[in-house]
Scaffold this motif. Sequence first.
Motif, mmCIF file in Angstrom:
data_model
loop_
_atom_site.group_PDB
_atom_site.id
_atom_site.type_symbol
_atom_site.label_atom_id
_atom_site.label_comp_id
_atom_site.label_asym_id
_atom_site.label_seq_id
_atom_site.Cartn_x
_atom_site.Cartn_y
_atom_site.Cartn_z
ATOM 1 N N LYS A 199 4.631 7.379 -1.578
ATOM 2 C CA LYS A 199 5.358 6.901 -0.396
ATOM 3 C C LYS A 199 4.796 5.559 0.035
ATOM 4 C CE LYS A 199 6.556 8.130 4.386
ATOM 5 N NZ LYS A 199 7.999 7.920 4.194
ATOM 6 N N LEU A 200 5.648 4.545 0.089
ATOM 7 C CA LEU A 200 5.237 3.229 0.541
ATOM 8 C C LEU A 200 4.915 3.271 2.030
ATOM 9 C CD1 LEU A 200 4.996 0.199 -0.323
ATOM 10 C CD2 LEU A 200 7.307 -0.089 0.590
ATOM 11 N N VAL A 259 0.863 -1.182 0.000
ATOM 12 C CA VAL A 259 0.000 0.000 0.000
ATOM 13 C C VAL A 259 0.898 1.230 0.000
ATOM 14 C CG1 VAL A 259 -1.865 1.245 1.147
ATOM 15 C CG2 VAL A 259 -1.722 -1.250 1.357
ATOM 16 N N ALA A 260 0.613 2.163 -0.905
ATOM 17 C CA ALA A 260 1.403 3.391 -0.978
ATOM 18 C C ALA A 260 0.474 4.590 -0.922
ATOM 19 C CB ALA A 260 2.233 3.425 -2.259
ATOM 20 N N VAL A 270 -6.574 16.189 -2.719
ATOM 21 C CA VAL A 270 -6.955 14.845 -3.121
ATOM 22 C C VAL A 270 -5.719 13.953 -3.071
ATOM 23 C CG1 VAL A 270 -7.896 13.406 -4.961
ATOM 24 C CG2 VAL A 270 -8.768 15.728 -4.624
ATOM 25 N N ALA A 271 -5.848 12.799 -2.437
ATOM 26 C CA ALA A 271 -4.757 11.829 -2.367
ATOM 27 C C ALA A 271 -5.329 10.436 -2.586
ATOM 28 C CB ALA A 271 -4.046 11.930 -1.017
ATOM 29 N N GLU A 272 -4.445 9.463 -2.722
ATOM 30 C CA GLU A 272 -4.854 8.081 -2.956
ATOM 31 C C GLU A 272 -4.046 7.123 -2.106
ATOM 32 O OE1 GLU A 272 -5.987 6.989 -7.415
ATOM 33 O OE2 GLU A 272 -4.033 7.960 -7.254
#
Length: 348
Positions: free
Chosen positions: A60-61, A51-52, A81-83
């Motif tokens: 970023k891991l 998951v990053a 907004v991020a994922e």
Amino acid sequence: MRTFRVFVMLVAAVLCLAGNANCQEPTKFTLKGDIGYILKMYGSGAVIESVALRQYPNMKLISNGGSEISHYGVFDGRPQVAELVVDLTVPGGSGTTSLVFVLEEGTLVFDGGIVPQGGKLNNALRTLTGDLQKMKEKDAMGAIKEFVSKEENAPASVILLTVAKQYVGAENAFNLVMEAPEKVRTHWVIKSMMQRLGADAMMESNQKSTAKGMMFKDFSVFCDGKMQNLSDYVGKGKYVLVDFWASWCGPCMQEIPNLVALHEKYAGENFEIVGVALNDKTENTKKAIQEKGMKYPQIIGVGSEVSAIYGINAIPHLILFAPDGTIVQRGMRGPQIEEAVKKALKLK
């Protein structure tokens, strides 16, 4: 030299007190929760490998595997907004999915909701989408417009517009995007989905214009040296059942014996069946017609533009037309087909 260093430090402190943005304290956030729920999309045997956190333009891991999320970090304080980008192994290969959310101050807990729980904007979006499920289309449109119009909601508005279709339909969702503030409308997430949303909006519009009670839309196809028109059959004083099919379509081929039997039983001066072979090689269409004993007329060599005209997104798709060309019913399968024909012909 020591006096000079003290002086520089004092000047820097004064500038910070004056509100210099470079001296702003980093904003803290925490990501928590269990994202194991996404495995249901892939069925048994799927495993989360990593998951990053993608906070554009950086990645970023934050996990080397497993569904439990626990990450602490800082950012510049501007909600954005991020994922979470999730890489998986699945039976027969690999897969990637992402969980989009607003990166903002606070503890954000992933629990299967549309966005994580926690933070002002994520919570506001969760509340709104819950309310939208209970609203009529007109009210939902108004609620979405109001939310999107507020500048402070911009990151959450981007996410909202990506799912608006499920609340107000594709056509309305497309219009909501076009009316959104520039900051929202030009966000990379919105840009990346617009082509597909535009196609869905067109499909939805065509479905409405070819719904029950609407007049048929004619089309022409040139194949084997002759022009074929839907109007050669529809609107000529008979009830006409049109089957949009293809030889490569398993469910289509399963339905055809029923249509052959229906044709033998009811075809005459008041009723006819017409096949329209979509996106099929001509030789394969002709072979299937021969093998399946389809004695009713066929329009062959038809491309995807015809399926778009009638808003068809899956085949087989059947439409029953009245003698004047208006649409009586569409989308029937199995026993529904004969029931519709008998009702139209006023047979018991």
